[in-house]
Design an enzyme around this catalytic site. Sequence first.
Site, PDB file in Angstrom:
ATOM      1  N   ARG A  16       0.633  -1.331   0.009  1.00 50.71           N
ATOM      2  CA  ARG A  16      -0.149  -0.090  -0.013  1.00 50.71           C
ATOM      3  C   ARG A  16       0.852   1.258   0.101  1.00 50.71           C
ATOM      4  O   ARG A  16       0.332   2.222  -0.196  1.00 50.71           O
ATOM      5  CB  ARG A  16      -1.057   0.028   1.310  1.00 50.71           C
ATOM      6  CG  ARG A  16      -2.150  -0.835   0.934  1.00 50.71           C
ATOM      7  CD  ARG A  16      -2.998  -0.758   2.230  1.00 50.71           C
ATOM      8  NE  ARG A  16      -2.659  -1.603   3.336  1.00 50.71           N
ATOM      9  CZ  ARG A  16      -3.221  -1.604   4.446  1.00 50.71           C
ATOM     10  NH1 ARG A  16      -4.319  -0.774   4.645  1.00 50.71           N
ATOM     11  NH2 ARG A  16      -2.840  -2.282   5.493  1.00 50.71           N
ATOM     12  N   ASN A 170      -6.720  -3.269  20.188  1.00 52.89           N
ATOM     13  CA  ASN A 170      -5.659  -4.061  20.215  1.00 52.89           C
ATOM     14  C   ASN A 170      -4.538  -3.332  19.450  1.00 52.89           C
ATOM     15  O   ASN A 170      -4.809  -3.121  17.935  1.00 52.89           O
ATOM     16  CB  ASN A 170      -5.684  -5.224  19.843  1.00 52.89           C
ATOM     17  CG  ASN A 170      -4.265  -6.049  19.669  1.00 52.89           C
ATOM     18  OD1 ASN A 170      -3.517  -5.753  20.108  1.00 52.89           O
ATOM     19  ND2 ASN A 170      -4.455  -7.164  18.777  1.00 52.89           N
TER      20      ASN A 170
END
Length: 457
Positions: A16, A170
């Site tokens: 990306r 998380n």
Amino acid sequence: MSNRFAVILAAGQGTRMKSKLYKVLHPVCGKPMVEHVVDEISKLSINEIVTVIGHGAEKVKAQLGEKSSYALQEKQLGTAHAVMQAAGQLADREGVTLVVCGDTPLITSGTMEALFNHHSATGAKATVLTAQMMDPAGYGRVVRDQSGHVEKIVEHKDASDEERSITEINTGTYCFDNQALFSALKNVSNENSQGEYYLPDVIEILKKQGEIVTAYMTDDPAESLGVNDRIALSEAERIMRSRLNEKHMRNGVTIIDPAATYIGPDVQIGQDTIILPGTILSGKTTIGSDCKIGPNTEIESCEIGNETVIRQSAAFNSSIGSKVNIGPFAHIRPDSKLGNEVKIGNFVEIKKAVMGDSSKASHLSYIGDAEVGSEVNIGCGSITVNYDGKNKFLTRIEDGVFIGCNSNLVAPVTIGKGAYVAAGSTITENVPPEALSVARARQVNKENYVQKLDRKK
């Protein structure tokens, strides 16, 4: 204190990012992301750091050098698979292992130390670093039980509406009992839509074994930022730059416009120094007290003394003394050494040269491959002619020399102590001490020349 280990996950290519440069090597404030992580971990008491490498392995190793040992993940089959590659170094050792991603450059040693301490104090087999997010969309949610321990971690796409309302996420950083970690990794399955082995599955395995899994929440959610694209990279740059600038200001440095000032993580600046807008300080730069740097100045890996002023100029890999005045529009190239009270004025270039105390080249000069003594005056437009097309040669200018304007010193050549070089001279031979050297054609005036030209028209 038990043994402490760290595993850094740095094997991904980072598609990306759309870049030829591997993701973890993209710089934030001038330093690769993975090196930020390694350097922060190195501030702790750690027995061994293992960096898991894959794409760009040799380049990552070249960047980090001996700061880490390495494990190779030849095929990227998930985060649990990546950690498993460190089994050869860590699996049989007792202690606590920190697992952190190499694309989280904002994580700090203080947070990691607090995570270690919380893990040890609770007697947990695993501890998850968490953060509160105003908008937790896309992040795994941390579900706690009534005792406050971690019950499970649910990915956003798999979470119920009630679980999606949880704002504790998380971060992807963990502490594990080392042997429990590598034992559980053997039981991680890849039966999921991606066919990969995921590290959060270790949490579920340990819970089923009746082990305690806790969570420690960082005070700064920005530390959890993982860089996966150029937008996140720019955000990490902005946060890191703000953090670094604030540190210097709290230490007594005046930064006139922090938003327009770029200071690298390894730069040191003394008290009462003023940094003006448009200034870029990078590399291993050290700046003393009471200096004034900028505006629009670039300094890389230079050592600068006290009370020095550098305006609208560039300096690289050089030593600059105290009470030096540089600029505007000067260029100090690598391997130069400027003594105290030196003046380097506008449009002067210094390259691989020594300038002694109180010497000056005030304007429009090139001083390359030269040893210049103290209290030397180099006049406007003078240059050391150091290159014959194949080799570089040295020019020596001894103490107290006066070089007249527009002089050429053709190296190798020595100008003796206290000598004068007349303006417009081209010096090709050594000049004795205290001599006057004139090396130019004698002036000839052709009287009535213009009238003669007029008669020819």
